[in-house]
Design an enzyme around this catalytic site. Structure first.
Site, PDB file in Angstrom:
ATOM      1  N   CYS A  24       5.499  -1.169  -3.736  1.00  0.00           N
ATOM      2  CA  CYS A  24       5.037  -0.222  -3.310  1.00  0.00           C
ATOM      3  C   CYS A  24       6.007   0.762  -3.986  1.00  0.00           C
ATOM      4  CB  CYS A  24       5.225  -0.751  -1.387  1.00  0.00           C
ATOM      5  SG  CYS A  24       5.212   1.311  -0.890  1.00  0.00           S
ATOM      6  N   CYS A  27       7.815   3.510  -1.888  1.00  0.00           N
ATOM      7  CA  CYS A  27       9.078   2.302  -0.627  1.00  0.00           C
ATOM      8  C   CYS A  27      10.236   2.275  -1.800  1.00  0.00           C
ATOM      9  CB  CYS A  27       8.298   0.954  -0.806  1.00  0.00           C
ATOM     10  SG  CYS A  27       7.366   1.147   0.799  1.00  0.00           S
TER      11      CYS A  27
END
Length: 99
Positions: A24, A27
């Site tokens: 991600c 993230c």
């Protein structure tokens, strides 16, 4: 993880759970922001990163559909939840409102 998770959130210390994933991009952007939050708030806040791919049961329990998703817990209660990247000042402000 699940038994330990219950122990993690059942404390009078404010806990920020960061549901994330290795793949991600957002993230990865959030990680240094959370480091700055921790530096500012110190021991009054515990931050725990949870990989949704390795902890799918936990992610399902909390209905995490997108990452990153952050949640504040205190005394076992979920106080706040937000998905996406949030700026440090906003996270600090929310955290302080629960301290």
């Amino acid at each position: 993880m699940k038994g330990n998770f219950s122990d993690l959130i059942n404390t009078d210390q404010l806990v920020l759970i960061d549901f994330s994933a290795e793949w991600c991009g957002p993230c990865k952007m959030l990680a240094p922001i959370l480091s700055q939050v921790k530096q500012e708030l110190g021991d009054s806040l515990k931050i725990v990163k949870i990989d949704v791919d390795k902890n799918q049961g936990l992610a399902n329990t909390y209905q995490v559909r997108g990452v990153p998703t952050m949640m504040f817990f205190k005394n076992g209660k979920q106080l706040w939840r937000q998905s996406g990247v949030i700026q440090k000042a906003d996270i600090v402000q929310v955290a302080r409102s629960f301290m």
